[in-house]
Scaffold this active site. Structure first.
Site, PDB file in Angstrom:
ATOM      1  N   SER A  27       0.828  -1.221   0.000  1.00 29.13           N
ATOM      2  CA  SER A  27       0.000   0.000   0.000  1.00 29.13           C
ATOM      3  C   SER A  27       0.852   1.257   0.000  1.00 29.13           C
ATOM      4  O   SER A  27       0.341   2.364   0.160  1.00 29.13           O
ATOM      5  CB  SER A  27      -0.917  -0.006   1.225  1.00 29.13           C
ATOM      6  OG  SER A  27      -0.149  -0.105   2.403  1.00 29.13           O
ATOM      7  N   ASN A 114      -1.221  -1.996  13.698  1.00 24.24           N
ATOM      8  CA  ASN A 114      -2.670  -1.788  13.804  1.00 24.24           C
ATOM      9  C   ASN A 114      -3.011  -0.505  14.567  1.00 24.24           C
ATOM     10  O   ASN A 114      -3.830   0.293  14.120  1.00 24.24           O
ATOM     11  CB  ASN A 114      -3.335  -2.998  14.483  1.00 24.24           C
ATOM     12  CG  ASN A 114      -3.122  -4.277  13.690  1.00 24.24           C
ATOM     13  OD1 ASN A 114      -2.618  -4.234  12.569  1.00 24.24           O
ATOM     14  ND2 ASN A 114      -3.494  -5.411  14.260  1.00 24.24           N
ATOM     15  N   THR A 159     -39.616  27.448  -6.799  1.00 20.94           N
ATOM     16  CA  THR A 159     -39.941  26.135  -6.253  1.00 20.94           C
ATOM     17  C   THR A 159     -40.318  25.292  -7.458  1.00 20.94           C
ATOM     18  O   THR A 159     -40.879  25.818  -8.435  1.00 20.94           O
ATOM     19  CB  THR A 159     -41.117  26.172  -5.251  1.00 20.94           C
ATOM     20  OG1 THR A 159     -42.290  26.612  -5.946  1.00 20.94           O
ATOM     21  CG2 THR A 159     -40.857  27.119  -4.085  1.00 20.94           C
ATOM     22  N   HIS A 160     -39.973  24.024  -7.426  1.00 21.52           N
ATOM     23  CA  HIS A 160     -40.201  23.123  -8.578  1.00 21.52           C
ATOM     24  C   HIS A 160     -39.555  23.679  -9.846  1.00 21.52           C
ATOM     25  O   HIS A 160     -40.012  23.397 -10.947  1.00 21.52           O
ATOM     26  CB  HIS A 160     -41.693  22.896  -8.840  1.00 21.52           C
ATOM     27  CG  HIS A 160     -42.479  22.569  -7.614  1.00 21.52           C
ATOM     28  ND1 HIS A 160     -42.685  21.283  -7.181  1.00 21.52           N
ATOM     29  CD2 HIS A 160     -43.081  23.374  -6.700  1.00 21.52           C
ATOM     30  CE1 HIS A 160     -43.397  21.301  -6.066  1.00 21.52           C
ATOM     31  NE2 HIS A 160     -43.646  22.560  -5.749  1.00 21.52           N
ATOM     32  N   SER A 281     -15.940  25.969 -26.467  1.00 24.08           N
ATOM     33  CA  SER A 281     -16.087  24.688 -27.145  1.00 24.08           C
ATOM     34  C   SER A 281     -15.055  24.609 -28.264  1.00 24.08           C
ATOM     35  O   SER A 281     -14.752  25.616 -28.911  1.00 24.08           O
ATOM     36  CB  SER A 281     -17.498  24.575 -27.730  1.00 24.08           C
ATOM     37  OG  SER A 281     -17.511  23.627 -28.782  1.00 24.08           O
ATOM     38  N   LYS A 287     -19.803  29.200 -27.899  1.00 25.74           N
ATOM     39  CA  LYS A 287     -20.089  28.623 -26.585  1.00 25.74           C
ATOM     40  C   LYS A 287     -19.286  29.256 -25.456  1.00 25.74           C
ATOM     41  O   LYS A 287     -18.127  29.584 -25.600  1.00 25.74           O
ATOM     42  CB  LYS A 287     -19.788  27.107 -26.595  1.00 25.74           C
ATOM     43  CG  LYS A 287     -20.760  26.280 -27.400  1.00 25.74           C
ATOM     44  CD  LYS A 287     -22.185  26.308 -26.892  1.00 25.74           C
ATOM     45  CE  LYS A 287     -22.349  25.580 -25.577  1.00 25.74           C
ATOM     46  NZ  LYS A 287     -22.160  24.112 -25.725  1.00 25.74           N
ATOM     47  N   ASN A 289     -19.045  28.014 -21.517  1.00 26.68           N
ATOM     48  CA  ASN A 289     -19.550  26.977 -20.624  1.00 26.68           C
ATOM     49  C   ASN A 289     -19.091  27.175 -19.178  1.00 26.68           C
ATOM     50  O   ASN A 289     -18.038  27.745 -18.933  1.00 26.68           O
ATOM     51  CB  ASN A 289     -19.071  25.602 -21.100  1.00 26.68           C
ATOM     52  CG  ASN A 289     -19.515  25.300 -22.513  1.00 26.68           C
ATOM     53  OD1 ASN A 289     -20.588  25.739 -22.945  1.00 26.68           O
ATOM     54  ND2 ASN A 289     -18.699  24.565 -23.243  1.00 26.68           N
ATOM     55  N   GLU A 294     -19.681  22.483 -13.396  1.00 24.44           N
ATOM     56  CA  GLU A 294     -20.067  21.121 -13.810  1.00 24.44           C
ATOM     57  C   GLU A 294     -19.127  20.091 -13.196  1.00 24.44           C
ATOM     58  O   GLU A 294     -19.557  19.011 -12.780  1.00 24.44           O
ATOM     59  CB  GLU A 294     -20.035  21.004 -15.333  1.00 24.44           C
ATOM     60  CG  GLU A 294     -21.166  21.772 -16.007  1.00 24.44           C
ATOM     61  CD  GLU A 294     -21.024  21.776 -17.536  1.00 24.44           C
ATOM     62  OE1 GLU A 294     -20.555  20.778 -18.099  1.00 24.44           O
ATOM     63  OE2 GLU A 294     -21.385  22.792 -18.150  1.00 24.44           O
ATOM     64  N   TYR A 321      -8.755  -6.004  13.933  1.00 26.24           N
ATOM     65  CA  TYR A 321      -8.165  -5.520  12.682  1.00 26.24           C
ATOM     66  C   TYR A 321      -8.263  -6.598  11.602  1.00 26.24           C
ATOM     67  O   TYR A 321      -8.071  -7.784  11.860  1.00 26.24           O
ATOM     68  CB  TYR A 321      -6.686  -5.125  12.882  1.00 26.24           C
ATOM     69  CG  TYR A 321      -6.038  -4.683  11.577  1.00 26.24           C
ATOM     70  CD1 TYR A 321      -6.155  -3.380  11.128  1.00 26.24           C
ATOM     71  CD2 TYR A 321      -5.366  -5.607  10.769  1.00 26.24           C
ATOM     72  CE1 TYR A 321      -5.601  -2.982   9.923  1.00 26.24           C
ATOM     73  CE2 TYR A 321      -4.813  -5.219   9.563  1.00 26.24           C
ATOM     74  CZ  TYR A 321      -4.941  -3.914   9.145  1.00 26.24           C
ATOM     75  OH  TYR A 321      -4.410  -3.525   7.942  1.00 26.24           O
ATOM     76  N   GLN A 326      -7.069  -1.723   5.187  1.00 29.41           N
ATOM     77  CA  GLN A 326      -6.051  -0.961   4.462  1.00 29.41           C
ATOM     78  C   GLN A 326      -6.674  -0.217   3.271  1.00 29.41           C
ATOM     79  O   GLN A 326      -6.150   0.798   2.825  1.00 29.41           O
ATOM     80  CB  GLN A 326      -4.965  -1.936   3.976  1.00 29.41           C
ATOM     81  CG  GLN A 326      -3.887  -1.317   3.148  1.00 29.41           C
ATOM     82  CD  GLN A 326      -2.772  -2.307   2.872  1.00 29.41           C
ATOM     83  OE1 GLN A 326      -2.041  -2.712   3.791  1.00 29.41           O
ATOM     84  NE2 GLN A 326      -2.645  -2.742   1.639  1.00 29.41           N
TER      85      GLN A 326
END
Ligand code: ARG
Length: 460
Positions: A27, A114, A159-160, A281, A287, A289, A294, A321, A326
């Site tokens: 690890s 541990n 709302t909605h 774009s 465009k 964006n 996002e 443990y 891990q």
């Protein structure tokens, strides 16, 4: 500088560990991020061991100096952890052996990986909670400044996702302020459970050596020490809680992101994202964006995924443990990084947005979202609200059919719907008047927003 590849547990076995099995179980590539915490934890443990007479002062001095050097080597990239070392604890212990010889072996007296890894994880969580809390506070400051700038700017509340009532834009920003305030409260509450030391639980059953777990806890600035050594090494609740708090933060950000994306669209056109925070774009030249918003919305999915990952890893694990645990680090580290980065960048994005006040003023001036004002006007003239609602519904229908905005309907026509209408109806049919007239606690009125702003500033 070479690493001496020696596993900490090899002596009982007659065959070396299979290389593929070792590669699979290693690890280091992930937990090397815990090297500072590991050195901090080991230093406290060794200090305690010397104070309790379990090792000599000289040995502890040697070990601590060695650990300091190893920390600097790792920091500088002079010591590069290798997968064959299994995990970061092994990397550090093997390097210590190279540096100071046999005395290095005493570092692990009364300790197991541990309790060691549980300690490292709590130290990591504590640091990340601090950083995330600060990032959230920064975002809240930006929200307060937006709310101040736009306290008297009128926007639609929804709302909605249907236009509902005109509100102060400041009120909107302060709604998010409150969401992040709760997130910070959750972090503060979580810190109480995180800041408990598991060091001294050893493998899971404690030790026959006269350890002083309260002392190592104190050295590490923990507020308390474990009560039960089995629980101390088996517990990953705080990891799950942290990811859960982060999921909530990301959920809040994703809602905010969605609002910004919609508002910046041509159809809404309420908000402008400055060029420094917008993308174009590769195909469509026109465009602009909102990719940063996002991406924050998208990264929310990753954090939720980590929550389910952790809950599933821990589900049905027998005490105490198990190596399964891990696997907690990839989701934990990814969540902490993703959430902190998202909060920080979102604050910057927000700073790079402006409301299109002129357009908003035009849109809100004679919109149907003033209908509630008509209903409440009638209620003030003692018409029961249900009747007022019905009357107003008919007026809205008339407005839509005739193409006349609510303020454009003549008093004669209003009177055909109810005798209660007088010329003062037109004063009520202004978004600004509607907002100013809101009387209730925590409402969208400019005065209420001013009060909320004072409270918010006090909290910061
Ligand atoms: N790399 C391990 C982890 O992160 C350390 C504990 C290993 N303990 C053991 N008994 N194999 O969980």
């Amino acid at each position: 500088m070479s690493n001496k590849k020696e596993l900490l547990w090899q002596s009982r076995f007659s065959e070396p560990f299979d290389r593929d099995a070792l590669r699979f179980s290693s690890s280091v590539h992930v937990d090397k991020a815990l090297f500072r915490e590991d050195i901090e934890g080991s230093t406290a443990h060794v200090t305690m061991l010397a104070e309790e007479g379990i090792i000599s002062e000289e040995e502890s001095g040697q070990i601590i100096r060695g650990l300091e050097e190893i920390g600097a080597e790792l920091e500088a990239g002079d010591l590069v952890p290798h997968w064959e070392d299994e995990d970061i604890h092994t990397v550090i212990e093997n390097r210590l052996k190279e540096k100071i010889g046999a005395a290095a072996g005493k570092i692990h007296s009364g300790r197991s990986r541990n309790d060691q890894v549980a300690t490292d994880t709590r130290l990591y969580l504590r640091r990340q909670i601090g950083t995330l809390g600060k990032a959230l506070q920064g975002l809240q400051k930006t929200l307060v400044s937006k709310a101040e700038t736009y306290r008297e700017t009128i926007i639609f509340g929804y709302t909605h996702l249907q236009r509902a009532q005109p509100i102060s834009a400041g009120h909107y920003y302060l709604a998010y302020f409150n969401m992040f305030r709760r997130d910070r409260d959750r972090l503060t509450d979580l810190l109480k459970r995180v800041n408990i030391s598991p060091l001294g639980a050893a493998a899971f059953a404690g030790s026959t050596l006269p350890l002083n777990p309260a002392r190592s806890a104190e050295l590490l600035d923990f507020d308390g020490v474990f009560s039960n050594s089995i629980d101390a090494v088996s517990d990953r609740d705080t990891v799950i809680e942290f990811i859960s708090v982060c999921s909530m933060v990301m959920m809040h950000l994703s809602r905010f992101a969605e609002d910004l994306i919609l508002w910046s669209s041509y159809e809404f056109g309420y908000l402008e994202i400055s060029d420094a925070f917008a993308t174009g774009s590769s195909l469509m030249p026109q465009k602009k964006n909102a990719d940063i918003a996002e991406l924050v919305r998208g990264k929310t999915g990753r954090v939720y995924g980590s929550l389910i990952t952790m809950l599933t890893i821990m589900k049905g694990l027998p005490l105490s443990y198990n190596r399964d645990m891990q696997e907690d680090k990839p989701p934990l580290f990814d969540t902490a990084e993703t959430t902190i980065e998202s909060v920080s960048i979102f604050g910057k994005l927000l700073e790079h947005t402006t409301l299109k006040e002129e357009r908003l003023a035009k849109l809100t001036a004679d919109d149907l979202s003033l209908a509630t004002e008509i209903a409440e006007y009638l209620v003030k003239k003692q018409l029961p609200f249900r009747d007022a609602h019905r009357v107003t519904g008919k007026i809205v229908s008339h407005s839509l059919m005739s193409g006349t905005a609510l303020p454009g309907i003549t008093l004669d026509v209003y009177k055909t719907f109810s005798e209660l209408f007088e010329s003062d109806i037109y004063a009520a049919l202004k978004p600004e008047a509607s907002i100013k007239a809101k009387k209730t606690h925590g409402s969208c009125s400019f005065d209420s927003v001013a009060i909320q702003l004072e409270e918010a500033k006090k909290l910061l």
